[in-house]
Design a protein around this motif. Structure first.
Motif, PDB file in Angstrom:
ATOM      1  N   LEU B 122      49.782 -86.560  34.830  1.00 12.62           N
ATOM      2  CA  LEU B 122      51.320 -86.326  34.878  1.00 12.62           C
ATOM      3  C   LEU B 122      51.800 -86.585  33.448  1.00 12.62           C
ATOM      4  CD1 LEU B 122      52.710 -86.989  38.284  1.00 12.62           C
ATOM      5  CD2 LEU B 122      52.114 -84.909  37.231  1.00 12.62           C
ATOM      6  N   ARG B 123      50.886 -87.034  32.365  1.00 17.14           N
ATOM      7  CA  ARG B 123      51.349 -87.451  30.826  1.00 17.14           C
ATOM      8  C   ARG B 123      52.068 -88.714  31.149  1.00 17.14           C
ATOM      9  NH1 ARG B 123      51.534 -83.545  27.259  1.00 17.14           N
ATOM     10  NH2 ARG B 123      53.508 -84.480  26.634  1.00 17.14           N
ATOM     11  N   ILE B 124      51.905 -89.569  32.258  1.00 21.56           N
ATOM     12  CA  ILE B 124      52.534 -90.790  32.389  1.00 21.56           C
ATOM     13  C   ILE B 124      52.198 -91.973  31.366  1.00 21.56           C
ATOM     14  CG2 ILE B 124      53.311 -92.790  33.840  1.00 21.56           C
ATOM     15  CD1 ILE B 124      53.533 -90.934  36.284  1.00 21.56           C
ATOM     16  N   PRO B 125      50.937 -91.805  31.268  1.00 23.06           N
ATOM     17  CA  PRO B 125      50.300 -92.863  30.187  1.00 23.06           C
ATOM     18  C   PRO B 125      50.890 -92.373  28.679  1.00 23.06           C
ATOM     19  CG  PRO B 125      48.477 -92.097  31.427  1.00 23.06           C
ATOM     20  CD  PRO B 125      49.680 -91.378  31.918  1.00 23.06           C
ATOM     21  N   GLN B 126      51.005 -91.057  28.472  1.00 24.44           N
ATOM     22  CA  GLN B 126      51.726 -90.760  27.073  1.00 24.44           C
ATOM     23  C   GLN B 126      53.331 -91.256  27.355  1.00 24.44           C
ATOM     24  OE1 GLN B 126      49.997 -89.044  29.125  1.00 24.44           O
ATOM     25  NE2 GLN B 126      49.071 -87.085  27.934  1.00 24.44           N
ATOM     26  N   LEU B 127      53.832 -91.133  28.256  1.00 24.66           N
ATOM     27  CA  LEU B 127      55.413 -91.610  28.429  1.00 24.66           C
ATOM     28  C   LEU B 127      55.317 -93.143  27.936  1.00 24.66           C
ATOM     29  CD1 LEU B 127      58.344 -91.609  29.036  1.00 24.66           C
ATOM     30  CD2 LEU B 127      57.695 -91.757  31.340  1.00 24.66           C
ATOM     31  N   VAL B 128      54.623 -93.803  28.730  1.00 25.26           N
ATOM     32  CA  VAL B 128      54.350 -95.382  28.240  1.00 25.26           C
ATOM     33  C   VAL B 128      54.242 -95.422  26.836  1.00 25.26           C
ATOM     34  CG1 VAL B 128      52.992 -97.483  28.872  1.00 25.26           C
ATOM     35  CG2 VAL B 128      53.599 -95.838  30.752  1.00 25.26           C
ATOM     36  N   ALA B 129      53.249 -94.916  26.270  1.00 26.76           N
ATOM     37  CA  ALA B 129      53.123 -95.094  24.904  1.00 26.76           C
ATOM     38  C   ALA B 129      54.166 -94.838  23.975  1.00 26.76           C
ATOM     39  CB  ALA B 129      51.829 -94.155  24.413  1.00 26.76           C
ATOM     40  N   ARG B 130      54.978 -93.680  24.341  1.00 27.98           N
ATOM     41  CA  ARG B 130      55.911 -93.355  23.555  1.00 27.98           C
ATOM     42  C   ARG B 130      57.294 -94.557  23.571  1.00 27.98           C
ATOM     43  NH1 ARG B 130      58.585 -87.648  25.100  1.00 27.98           N
ATOM     44  NH2 ARG B 130      59.843 -88.175  23.168  1.00 27.98           N
ATOM     45  N   ILE B 131      57.272 -95.463  24.483  1.00 28.13           N
ATOM     46  CA  ILE B 131      58.302 -96.500  24.584  1.00 28.13           C
ATOM     47  C   ILE B 131      58.379 -97.354  23.198  1.00 28.13           C
ATOM     48  CG2 ILE B 131      59.288 -98.532  25.901  1.00 28.13           C
ATOM     49  CD1 ILE B 131      59.228 -95.727  27.234  1.00 28.13           C
ATOM     50  N   ASP B 132      57.147 -97.866  22.830  1.00 27.36           N
ATOM     51  CA  ASP B 132      57.345 -98.558  21.644  1.00 27.36           C
ATOM     52  C   ASP B 132      57.053 -97.465  20.372  1.00 27.36           C
ATOM     53  OD1 ASP B 132      57.103-100.851  22.745  1.00 27.36           O
ATOM     54  OD2 ASP B 132      55.037-100.850  23.087  1.00 27.36           O
ATOM     55  N   GLU B 133      56.364 -96.580  20.319  1.00 28.83           N
ATOM     56  CA  GLU B 133      56.395 -95.700  19.001  1.00 28.83           C
ATOM     57  C   GLU B 133      57.648 -95.121  18.802  1.00 28.83           C
ATOM     58  OE1 GLU B 133      51.955 -93.730  20.727  1.00 28.83           O
ATOM     59  OE2 GLU B 133      53.692 -92.602  20.219  1.00 28.83           O
ATOM     60  N   GLU B 134      58.679 -94.895  19.676  1.00 36.61           N
ATOM     61  CA  GLU B 134      59.711 -94.207  19.427  1.00 36.61           C
ATOM     62  C   GLU B 134      61.052 -95.135  19.656  1.00 36.61           C
ATOM     63  OE1 GLU B 134      60.024 -90.193  20.549  1.00 36.61           O
ATOM     64  OE2 GLU B 134      58.056 -90.143  21.031  1.00 36.61           O
ATOM     65  N   ALA B 135      60.666 -96.454  19.753  1.00 37.88           N
ATOM     66  CA  ALA B 135      61.712 -97.417  19.909  1.00 37.88           C
ATOM     67  C   ALA B 135      62.613 -96.903  21.020  1.00 37.88           C
ATOM     68  CB  ALA B 135      62.412 -97.740  18.547  1.00 37.88           C
ATOM     69  N   VAL B 136      62.200 -96.574  22.120  1.00 40.50           N
ATOM     70  CA  VAL B 136      63.060 -96.199  23.229  1.00 40.50           C
ATOM     71  C   VAL B 136      63.923 -97.168  23.860  1.00 40.50           C
ATOM     72  CG1 VAL B 136      63.256 -95.073  25.525  1.00 40.50           C
ATOM     73  CG2 VAL B 136      61.657 -94.147  23.623  1.00 40.50           C
ATOM     74  N   ARG B 137      65.139 -97.378  24.275  1.00 42.05           N
ATOM     75  CA  ARG B 137      65.892 -98.262  25.101  1.00 42.05           C
ATOM     76  C   ARG B 137      65.969 -97.876  26.329  1.00 42.05           C
ATOM     77  NH1 ARG B 137      70.326 -97.651  23.282  1.00 42.05           N
ATOM     78  NH2 ARG B 137      69.913 -95.698  22.001  1.00 42.05           N
ATOM     79  N   GLU B 138      66.361 -96.652  26.366  1.00 44.32           N
ATOM     80  CA  GLU B 138      66.804 -96.274  28.041  1.00 44.32           C
ATOM     81  C   GLU B 138      65.853 -94.997  28.377  1.00 44.32           C
ATOM     82  OE1 GLU B 138      70.545 -94.644  28.291  1.00 44.32           O
ATOM     83  OE2 GLU B 138      70.479 -94.368  30.489  1.00 44.32           O
ATOM     84  N   VAL B 139      65.383 -95.091  29.542  1.00 45.03           N
ATOM     85  CA  VAL B 139      64.837 -93.897  30.043  1.00 45.03           C
ATOM     86  C   VAL B 139      65.344 -93.243  31.259  1.00 45.03           C
ATOM     87  CG1 VAL B 139      62.578 -93.146  31.383  1.00 45.03           C
ATOM     88  CG2 VAL B 139      62.269 -94.336  29.195  1.00 45.03           C
ATOM     89  N   ILE B 140      65.778 -91.998  31.136  1.00 46.77           N
ATOM     90  CA  ILE B 140      66.419 -91.340  32.123  1.00 46.77           C
ATOM     91  C   ILE B 140      65.702 -90.464  33.010  1.00 46.77           C
ATOM     92  CG2 ILE B 140      68.430 -89.719  32.897  1.00 46.77           C
ATOM     93  CD1 ILE B 140      69.560 -90.685  29.683  1.00 46.77           C
ATOM     94  N   LEU B 141      65.858 -90.811  34.259  1.00 46.68           N
ATOM     95  CA  LEU B 141      64.687 -90.165  35.140  1.00 46.68           C
ATOM     96  C   LEU B 141      65.442 -88.970  35.897  1.00 46.68           C
ATOM     97  CD1 LEU B 141      63.103 -93.382  36.494  1.00 46.68           C
ATOM     98  CD2 LEU B 141      61.946 -91.724  34.968  1.00 46.68           C
ATOM     99  N   ALA B 142      65.106 -87.801  35.452  1.00 48.21           N
ATOM    100  CA  ALA B 142      65.811 -86.681  35.938  1.00 48.21           C
ATOM    101  C   ALA B 142      64.868 -85.855  36.763  1.00 48.21           C
ATOM    102  CB  ALA B 142      66.188 -85.740  34.822  1.00 48.21           C
ATOM    103  N   LEU B 143      64.376 -86.280  37.802  1.00 48.24           N
ATOM    104  CA  LEU B 143      63.271 -85.847  38.855  1.00 48.24           C
ATOM    105  C   LEU B 143      63.926 -85.290  39.923  1.00 48.24           C
ATOM    106  CD1 LEU B 143      60.583 -88.555  38.013  1.00 48.24           C
ATOM    107  CD2 LEU B 143      60.445 -86.178  37.227  1.00 48.24           C
ATOM    108  N   PRO B 144      63.265 -84.327  40.716  1.00 49.99           N
ATOM    109  CA  PRO B 144      63.576 -83.728  41.971  1.00 49.99           C
ATOM    110  C   PRO B 144      64.024 -84.742  42.925  1.00 49.99           C
ATOM    111  CG  PRO B 144      61.583 -82.663  41.325  1.00 49.99           C
ATOM    112  CD  PRO B 144      61.922 -83.835  40.357  1.00 49.99           C
ATOM    113  N   ALA B 145      65.074 -84.609  43.852  1.00 53.05           N
ATOM    114  CA  ALA B 145      65.433 -85.327  44.709  1.00 53.05           C
ATOM    115  C   ALA B 145      64.540 -85.252  46.094  1.00 53.05           C
ATOM    116  CB  ALA B 145      66.955 -85.173  45.083  1.00 53.05           C
ATOM    117  N   THR B 146      63.226 -85.212  45.849  1.00 52.48           N
ATOM    118  CA  THR B 146      62.417 -84.827  47.193  1.00 52.48           C
ATOM    119  C   THR B 146      61.459 -86.085  47.162  1.00 52.48           C
ATOM    120  OG1 THR B 146      60.530 -84.056  45.437  1.00 52.48           O
ATOM    121  CG2 THR B 146      61.967 -82.440  46.292  1.00 52.48           C
TER     122      THR B 146
END
Ligand SMILES: [Zn+2]
Ligand SMILES: [Zn+2]
Lengths: 197, 197
Positions: B122-146
């Protein structure tokens, strides 16, 4: 701008297909883009192949890949019967029912005063010419049970009466129904129960 | 044999698209064959163009025509926010609402024990890597309500908590609903009313 213009353009083109709208076109394109090598490229090639080779049969209006379609070149189907349909989809529906062994004539529409569609637009002169050329004994009118469809049927009957036997699909075609939406059994019943006009 | 094999093959390929079946594929193909020069050939060329140029953004998973998509190369969108979505269709739905100005991360699915889909798929490792690389402050989870969507949201929240602020779309996403089927106003309301996890 998140959708690249090439993909946006493809979605617009797909959205023009019957039965698809903008949303289903987006879904179809995303499906294809995720399967570029396995589905999108082969589909593009197949479309180009059909665009290059498909053509209307000059005799009956069916779709084929030569001047004459496989039905018109098959001598076993020259049995003296012609089934007149509105569209190629209707011809295919008749063929799926596997109950008719003669030839077809695709009108390409029905007479319509409202839309200014007259006999010349509908390949009716070509139908009249085929009666002698192909020694036709019976013309089966498999036209829609709509006002325009029945007007067209009566017009053709007037033009051909005293030259051939005229019958029409009878039983089982619902009012306002289109052949392409009927199951094979209904089409079979309607053909077997055809009655003289 | 009334449908030439080239056309039969095209119908089979079209029938595999989501939302189309054999009947609607037949209608679409007949529509196209009757408009060979105006629609079928241009559509074939556009599909080939997209097949040749479209690719997944290596950073976020969006569809573009280069290694990085227009959103990932736009410095104005590096605002410290990443919105995590399941599919590219969901990303497009967010963009149509014109309410989010950060970047995205397309998972390509949700965690599923049943289908053996784990974080690596699911490209979750890539998401984790982006937190530092792109100085991310907020992650908005817009995932299905399933169930799977919410399982995925909680898994990501566990991986990222104490590193970023975590929020999720809140108001207006119906149970079992998918973003791509919501109107823009509902998406706007859900984003504006997002709440910390
Ligand atoms: Zn023919
Ligand atoms: Zn990107």
């Amino acid at each position: 701008m998140t959708q690249p213009s090439e993909i946006e353009r493809l979605i617009e083109m797909m959205a023009k297909l019957p039965g698809l709208g903008p949303r289903s076109a987006r879904r179809a394109v995303l499906h294809l883009v995720a399967r570029r090598d396995a589905q999108l490229a082969p589909l593009a090639r197949q479309m180009q192949l059909v665009a290059d080779t498909a053509r209307e049969c000059t005799n009956c209006g069916n779709i084929g890949t030569a001047d004459l379609c496989p039905i018109c070149t098959d001598p076993r189907r020259a049995n003296g019967q012609i089934c007149v349909v509105e569209t190629v989809a209707d011809l295919w529906a008749m063929e799926r029912a596997s109950v008719f062994s003669g030839r077809y004539h695709v009108l390409g529409g029905t007479l319509s005063a409202l839309d200014a569609i007259g006999p010349e637009e509908l390949r009716i002169p070509q139908l009249v010419a085929r009666i002698d050329e192909e020694a036709v004994r019976e013309v089966i009118l498999a036209l829609p049970a709509t006002v325009d469809g029945q007007t067209t049927a009566h017009y053709i009957a007037d033009r051909l009466e005293e030259r051939v036997a005229l019958t029409s699909l009878a039983q089982g075609v619902p009012i306002g129904g289109e052949l392409d939406f009927l199951d094979d059994g209904t089409i079979t019943a309607a053909l077997n129960a055809r009655k003289p006009l």
